[in-house]
Design an enzyme around this catalytic site. Structure first.
Site, PDB file in Angstrom:
ATOM      1  N   HIS A 132       8.408  14.518   8.805  1.00 37.76           N
ATOM      2  CA  HIS A 132       7.917  14.921  10.130  1.00 37.76           C
ATOM      3  C   HIS A 132       6.428  15.249  10.078  1.00 37.76           C
ATOM      4  CE1 HIS A 132       7.942  17.310  13.965  1.00 37.76           C
ATOM      5  NE2 HIS A 132       7.052  18.024  13.295  1.00 37.76           N
ATOM      6  N   GLU A 133       6.021  16.021   9.078  1.00 38.19           N
ATOM      7  CA  GLU A 133       4.611  16.396   8.960  1.00 38.19           C
ATOM      8  C   GLU A 133       3.737  15.186   8.653  1.00 38.19           C
ATOM      9  OE1 GLU A 133       3.736  19.137  10.035  1.00 38.19           O
ATOM     10  OE2 GLU A 133       5.704  20.091  10.072  1.00 38.19           O
ATOM     11  N   HIS A 155       2.961  13.437  11.825  1.00 36.60           N
ATOM     12  CA  HIS A 155       1.835  14.067  12.529  1.00 36.60           C
ATOM     13  C   HIS A 155       0.509  13.522  11.999  1.00 36.60           C
ATOM     14  CE1 HIS A 155       3.447  16.931  15.305  1.00 36.60           C
ATOM     15  NE2 HIS A 155       4.126  17.625  14.395  1.00 36.60           N
ATOM     16  N   GLU A 212       5.404  16.824  19.258  1.00 38.60           N
ATOM     17  CA  GLU A 212       6.520  17.196  18.390  1.00 38.60           C
ATOM     18  C   GLU A 212       7.651  16.180  18.497  1.00 38.60           C
ATOM     19  OE1 GLU A 212       6.827  19.495  16.012  1.00 38.60           O
ATOM     20  OE2 GLU A 212       4.719  19.930  16.379  1.00 38.60           O
TER      21      GLU A 212
END
Length: 309
Positions: free
Chosen positions: A130-131, A134, A200
């Site tokens: 997930h990071e 980003h 997100e």
């Protein structure tokens, strides 16, 4: 559509900032506001990552000091087609994580000790993916700019409070000045939160694609969200403007309406990931090393120190 919506929201935030400058000082005020915003964004571009990592007392780890964590980040970054980011650990009992950096070549992923100690290896992989999403989407720079402009709007509102009552302020008067002081930061905060929620959702989708297993992230989100309300993050409480950076809102003890949350509802995020896992069908197993022993090897939370110590 998501990028278009984000661009519209960011344009609206910029227009609000410029409009406040105009109302306070006409064209001169608008120019001054622009110069201030440019200066703040330039400073943030080069220094925001160092500032936030220092704020949370993060320490860098490598293949020697934390081989399991470092190898996991390296393998997932390879899956994502990204350069290897720097890896940091925060001594914090709350399970959480964030990414920072001005671009993929100058990026960092930071995880708390609480995260590594309380999730399985698969769940940790979901969070790191997930990071990395980003970073891949350049969200780290976008959210820095958004937070900087929102902060500048609050600063201008404070100027209006101290200097706005002494003159007409281009026709808005004292009542208009009071409304500006109250409504401008609120509007900026709402736009900032809307941008954060949009990014997100996209990072959840991108992270699931990087790991190949949406349910890993879904399970991690449920664990982290449950713990965040019970385990305080003292640094985040002292610096709430950084809350939007984390995978789950790190602020505990305050019950906020969904409208004012910097993050989407966890149930909504999990539902999307579950639906995504069904459409992916036989999702491929990501390229990860075999299951190690230690705090990643079981589904229950552990109290042992993470794999770097």
């Amino acid at each position: 559509m998501s990028y278009f919506r984000t661009a519209i929201l960011l344009a609206g935030l910029t227009a609000l900032f410029m409009g406040i400058g105009f109302l306070m000082g006409g064209q001169t005020g608008m120019i001054i506001a622009f110069v201030i915003a440019a200066g703040m964004n330039l400073f943030s571009y080069w220094n925001s990552d160092k500032m936030v990592l220092r704020m949370y007392g993060a320490r860098e780890v490598d293949a020697r000091t934390s081989p399991k964590l470092y190898d996991m980040v390296q393998q997932l970054a390879g899956n994502a087609g990204l350069p290897m980011p720097k890896v940091y650990v925060m001594e914090n009992p709350q399970p959480n994580a964030f990414a920072t950096g001005r671009n993929p070549k100058n990026a960092a992923v930071a995880v708390t000790t609480g995260l590594v100690q309380s999730v399985t290896r698969e769940e940790l992989a979901g969070v790191i993916a997930h990071e990395l999403a980003h970073i891949k989407h350049h969200d780290t720079l976008l959210m820095t700019i958004t937070a900087t402009i929102a902060g500048a709007i609050s600063m201008l509102a404070n100027f209006a409070m101290f200097f706005g009552g002494s003159r007409d302020n281009n026709g808005i008067g004292i009542l208009g000045t009071i409304a500006l002081i109250i409504l401008a930061p609120l509007a900026a905060g709402l736009v900032q939160m809307a941008i954060s929620r949009t990014r997100e959702f996209e990072a959840d989708r991108g992270g699931a694609e990087i790991s190949g297993q949406p349910l890993w992230l879904a399970s991690a989100l449920q664990k982290i969200a449950g713990a965040a309300h019970h385990i305080p993050n003292a640094e985040a409480e002292r610096n709430p403007s950084s809350a939007h950076m984390f995978i789950i809102n790190p602020l505990s003890g305050l019950r906020m309406d969904k409208l004012f949350s910097t993050h989407p509802a966890t149930d909504d995020r999990v539902a999307r990931l579950v639906a995504m896992s069904k459409t992916m069908g036989g999702a491929h197993e990501p390229n990860l090393a075999p299951e190690p022993t230690g705090p990643w090897s079981g589904a229950t939370a552990r109290t042992t120190r993470g794999p770097w110590g």
